[in-house]
Enzyme design. Structure first.
Site, PDB file in Angstrom:
ATOM      1  N   LYS A  60       0.818  -1.211   0.000  1.00 44.87           N
ATOM      2  CA  LYS A  60       0.000   0.000   0.000  1.00 44.87           C
ATOM      3  C   LYS A  60       0.858   1.270   0.000  1.00 44.87           C
ATOM      4  O   LYS A  60       0.513   2.254  -0.654  1.00 44.87           O
ATOM      5  CB  LYS A  60      -0.958   0.021   1.199  1.00 44.87           C
ATOM      6  CG  LYS A  60      -0.309   0.200   2.550  1.00 44.87           C
ATOM      7  CD  LYS A  60      -1.344   0.256   3.649  1.00 44.87           C
ATOM      8  CE  LYS A  60      -0.706   0.404   5.029  1.00 44.87           C
ATOM      9  NZ  LYS A  60       0.039   1.664   5.174  1.00 44.87           N
ATOM     10  N   THR A  61       1.977   1.262   0.738  1.00 44.89           N
ATOM     11  CA  THR A  61       2.829   2.456   0.772  1.00 44.89           C
ATOM     12  C   THR A  61       3.447   2.697  -0.595  1.00 44.89           C
ATOM     13  O   THR A  61       3.588   3.845  -1.046  1.00 44.89           O
ATOM     14  CB  THR A  61       3.927   2.309   1.843  1.00 44.89           C
ATOM     15  OG1 THR A  61       3.321   2.022   3.104  1.00 44.89           O
ATOM     16  CG2 THR A  61       4.747   3.576   1.956  1.00 44.89           C
ATOM     17  N   ASP A 253      -3.748   7.497   4.899  1.00 46.63           N
ATOM     18  CA  ASP A 253      -3.194   6.163   5.130  1.00 46.63           C
ATOM     19  C   ASP A 253      -3.826   5.563   6.384  1.00 46.63           C
ATOM     20  O   ASP A 253      -4.216   6.295   7.298  1.00 46.63           O
ATOM     21  CB  ASP A 253      -1.673   6.275   5.294  1.00 46.63           C
ATOM     22  CG  ASP A 253      -0.975   4.922   5.265  1.00 46.63           C
ATOM     23  OD1 ASP A 253      -1.602   3.949   4.810  1.00 46.63           O
ATOM     24  OD2 ASP A 253       0.185   4.849   5.701  1.00 46.63           O
ATOM     25  N   GLU A 254      -3.914   4.245   6.449  1.00 47.60           N
ATOM     26  CA  GLU A 254      -4.464   3.532   7.615  1.00 47.60           C
ATOM     27  C   GLU A 254      -5.850   4.083   7.997  1.00 47.60           C
ATOM     28  O   GLU A 254      -6.137   4.357   9.164  1.00 47.60           O
ATOM     29  CB  GLU A 254      -3.508   3.642   8.819  1.00 47.60           C
ATOM     30  CG  GLU A 254      -2.092   3.144   8.556  1.00 47.60           C
ATOM     31  CD  GLU A 254      -1.993   1.629   8.458  1.00 47.60           C
ATOM     32  OE1 GLU A 254      -3.028   0.961   8.453  1.00 47.60           O
ATOM     33  OE2 GLU A 254      -0.851   1.118   8.370  1.00 47.60           O
ATOM     34  N   GLN A 288      -7.578  -5.176   9.496  1.00 44.73           N
ATOM     35  CA  GLN A 288      -6.488  -4.813  10.398  1.00 44.73           C
ATOM     36  C   GLN A 288      -6.875  -3.661  11.321  1.00 44.73           C
ATOM     37  O   GLN A 288      -6.015  -2.954  11.844  1.00 44.73           O
ATOM     38  CB  GLN A 288      -5.233  -4.448   9.593  1.00 44.73           C
ATOM     39  CG  GLN A 288      -4.686  -5.612   8.787  1.00 44.73           C
ATOM     40  CD  GLN A 288      -3.388  -5.263   8.081  1.00 44.73           C
ATOM     41  OE1 GLN A 288      -2.335  -5.148   8.709  1.00 44.73           O
ATOM     42  NE2 GLN A 288      -3.451  -5.083   6.774  1.00 44.73           N
ATOM     43  N   ARG A 655       2.166 -11.102  10.096  1.00 46.88           N
ATOM     44  CA  ARG A 655       3.506 -10.511  10.292  1.00 46.88           C
ATOM     45  C   ARG A 655       4.587 -11.523   9.928  1.00 46.88           C
ATOM     46  O   ARG A 655       5.741 -11.156   9.712  1.00 46.88           O
ATOM     47  CB  ARG A 655       3.734 -10.099  11.747  1.00 46.88           C
ATOM     48  CG  ARG A 655       2.825  -9.045  12.357  1.00 46.88           C
ATOM     49  CD  ARG A 655       2.632  -7.842  11.497  1.00 46.88           C
ATOM     50  NE  ARG A 655       1.413  -7.975  10.701  1.00 46.88           N
ATOM     51  CZ  ARG A 655       1.066  -7.140   9.728  1.00 46.88           C
ATOM     52  NH1 ARG A 655       1.857  -6.134   9.420  1.00 46.88           N
ATOM     53  NH2 ARG A 655      -0.048  -7.317   9.048  1.00 46.88           N
TER      54      ARG A 655
END
Length: 703
Positions: A60-61, A253-254, A288, A655
């Site tokens: 995504k970044t 973002d997020e 998330q 993770r």
């Protein structure tokens, strides 16, 4: 520092200067061609509302930074027409550097880019707007920003001013409640601030006085920075339109972590229903969303298409981080949630080994097994460094046993987002109490706990005592004499000091005939240490209670080792020696030698692991009542909490890049009792084909 200078940079701009070049004028930049199809689609969809559902490890970044660089380098958008907000300075800094790198790749030197890149946290962006529009704020001077300790100091003075008993009305509980109200953009006059959530009836009154005091002090707290910016834009159409024209392209973002106040602020800036252009791109993953306990509202991302009709939706579903087994297992788990969009993560990495489900007889075996497995893997795979191993747990208290076995194995470790067990405040406090009982000449311990918990003996009193003592002889001896023949203190202060002295004397007198566990509980009961933490009710306070519960296990395990096989008579003879031996052993455990260590095993809670990745991950305590922490699912609130716990498990699983271990214990010690634990329901939600069971639950001994 670079970020701060850029955020403080101001300049004039032509609000009509938002004509962009036709994207078909020339070929797309090379960095766009390096994106996968959904990433490229999100990058090139520049007009109108855009929702990017970005699964774990889906890049995504990379997409976000490519989109910003594309707007500037290819479409000719001015940097100051772009707003990008995220949640941490680190994330903002990384995003800015990656955008600059892409622009430099296109031959645009960062110093030649016209105007700064407006990339920052919500707080940094809001601080910038508030300082620019200071004339519209209710302050007489430039405002200062209060941190958490400043905020708490003010609330303590308000509680005192209102003649409220701090033990009944802890200032920290007001701080927690006020911050939650600000997350929801609620003011003191709002009916919900007075009656909602079962909050104490005094809250609205304290909140109102607090807000007036903040204005008098020309101060804002962290929550107020966002709510004040929201109210500024809401109440002043000219300012709202000014920033709507300026920030022509908004990126968030997020987005799943935004709270109500942040949602309302973004709506004023980017929603067509408030007269904006509607060019808002939000990136997030409802799977998330794990910060509901601090105000994040999953409905913001779930309802985005309702807020922005006709929004374009792009799903980033390819995971570039984990093996196929881990990704498919995690996807099967999260599919059990109802509060989510229809998407499924996939991976084109290797299939990888199955997830190891480790069934342990108790929590001590679990910790010991994890450390042995880390040692085995480092020997079998020398290329693995220690910082490529991560151990996740639901509460910080669970780190204690893992720390113990890592020290025994001489493996360095780091507690991410927290302190080592014996460095935590509440543990240092109870250790200071025990040390003072064992050795009343210990002036360091005396000073640490004379006003812990608060008993009205402040710094002024302690400074006065220090001055009169003058380092002559033992402080306790001087203090004892002063309590018998007062010459320095009088009145209420003397009475409080004498009460403290009587309590310590009673513990000293009783210690030779008590087990350490009995002394520990007596100190906690008579000081009301745990009671006051529970009354405070904040997440931090309840975590401290968990740590004190774990310290109780430390004490009991020590006594089991020391007294095993002894008769009642032998135990009575041994009691006077127990406290000294306990303090000696625990002190040696407090400070492992990690000088010059290059890498270390990473220990952290599940909440702290978000945004990180490791080749090898251990998930501890996957048990009903611990993880998930919800005990039932009868009510709607329980079901929502259970779904957040499942999302937390999903985050933990994703993770891991190559190896994932999930462990649970049959028995776990809680306040001295060995309680039978049931495996988490999550195991039933992961298909058996992805799991390898290793059953050690019937192991009577260790290894």
């Amino acid at each position: 520092m670079m970020m701060d200078r850029e955020l403080d940079f101001d300049f004039d701009w032509n609000p009509e200067d938002f004509q962009v070049r036709d994207e078909n004028e020339r070929p797309a930049p090379a960095f766009v061609n390096r994106l996968n199809d959904p990433q490229r689609e999100a990058t090139l969809t520049t007009e109108g509302p855009l929702l990017v559902l970005a699964g774990a490890g889906s890049g995504k970044t990379k997409m976000l930074t490519s989109r910003i660089a594309y707007l500037v380098s290819h479409l000719g958008v001015r940097p100051w027409q772009i707003l990008a907000v995220t949640f941490t300075n680190k994330a903002a800094g990384e995003m800015r550097e990656r955008v600059y790198a892409l622009l430099e790749e296109q031959g645009m030197n960062r110093h030649e880019v016209q105007g700064p890149l407006d990339i920052g946290t919500f707080h940094a962006i809001c601080a910038r707007i508030l300082r620019r529009e200071a004339q519209k704020l209710p302050f007489t001077k430039p405002f200062v920003i209060y941190d958490d300790s400043d905020q708490l100091s003010l609330l303590k003075s308000i509680v005192k001013q209102m003649n409220l008993d701090e033990k009944i009305y802890p200032p920290k509980s007001f701080q927690y409640a006020i911050n939650r109200l600000k997350c929801d953009a609620l003011e003191p006059s709002d009916p919900l601030a007075k009656t909602g959530r079962g909050i104490d009836r005094k809250l609205s009154e304290v909140y109102e006085i607090y807000q007036k005091a903040m204005i008098e002090n020309n101060a804002v707290d962290f929550g107020e920075m966002i709510t004040l910016t929201y109210r500024l834009l809401r109440d002043h159409a000219d300012i709202r339109e000014k920033y709507q024209r300026r920030y022509r392209y908004i990126h968030v973002d997020e987005y799943q972590d935004t709270n109500r106040a942040q949602y309302l602020l973004l709506s004023l800036l980017g929603s067509p229903k408030h007269g904006s252009h509607g060019n808002i791109c939000v990136v997030g993953d409802e799977d998330q969303s794990i910060y509901g306990w601090r105000g994040a509202d999953i409905r913001n991302i779930l309802d985005f298409e309702r807020e922005y009709p006709g929004a374009h939706v792009v799903k980033l579903e390819q995971n570039y981080r984990s093996t196929q087994t881990i990704v498919e297992a995690a996807s099967a788990l999260i599919a059990n949630n109802t509060q989510r969009k229809n998407k499924k993560l996939f991976s084109e990495q290797e299939v990888g080994c199955r997830i190891a489900r480790i069934q342990c007889p108790d929590d001590r075996f679990e910790a010991e097994w994890v450390v042995r497995e880390i040692k085995r893997l480092t020997q079998e795979y020398p290329e693995l460094s220690l910082d490529e191993f991560a151990v996740f747990y639901r509460t910080h208290a669970q780190s204690r046993l893992v720390e113990e076995y890592l020290r025994q194995a001489r493996l360095p470790y780091k507690v991410v987002g927290g302190l080592r067990f014996f460095d935590r405040k509440e543990i240092k406090d109870v250790m200071a109490y025990l040390r003072l009982v064992y050795n009343s000449s210990d002036s360091i311990s005396f000073k640490r706990i004379i006003n812990v918990p608060a008993r009205g003996i402040g710094k002024t009193t302690l400074d006065k005592l220090d001055g009169a003592w003058g380092q002559q002889g033992a402080l306790w001896d001087f203090f004892s004499k002063e309590m018998r023949e007062p010459s320095v203190f009088s009145g209420k202060t003397l009475k409080k000091l004498q009460e403290f002295k009587r309590a310590v004397d009673s513990w000293i007198d009783a210690q030779p005939s008590m087990l350490v566990s009995e002394l520990y509980h007596r100190i906690l009961d008579e000081t009301r240490y745990v009671e006051e933490l529970k009354a405070e009710g904040s997440d931090e306070a309840l975590e401290r209670v968990d740590n004190l519960e774990e310290f109780n296990s430390v004490v009991l395990e020590f006594e089991e080792r020391e007294l095993q096989g002894l008769s009642k008579e032998e135990i009575e003879r041994r009691k006077p020696l127990l406290l000294g031996r306990f303090l000696e052993q625990t002190t040696l455990a407090e400070s492992p030698d990690t000088e010059g260590v290059a890498t270390s095993v990473q220990l952290m809670t599940f909440h702290a692991c978000k945004g990180l990745e490791f080749p090898v991950v251990f998930m501890l305590g996957v048990e009903e009542g611990l993880f998930p922490s919800v005990h039932g699912d009868e009510s709607e609130e329980d079901r929502e909490e259970l779904e957040e716990e499942r999302r937390l498990c999903y985050v933990g699983m994703t993770r891991a890049r190559e190896r994932l271990y999930m462990s649970h214990a049959s028995f776990r010690r809680v306040w001295g009792d060995l309680l039978y634990q049931y495996p988490a329901r999550f195991f039933k939600e992961i298909p058996e084909k992805f799991v390898e069971v290793r059953d050690f639950s019937k192991n009577a001994g260790r290894f």
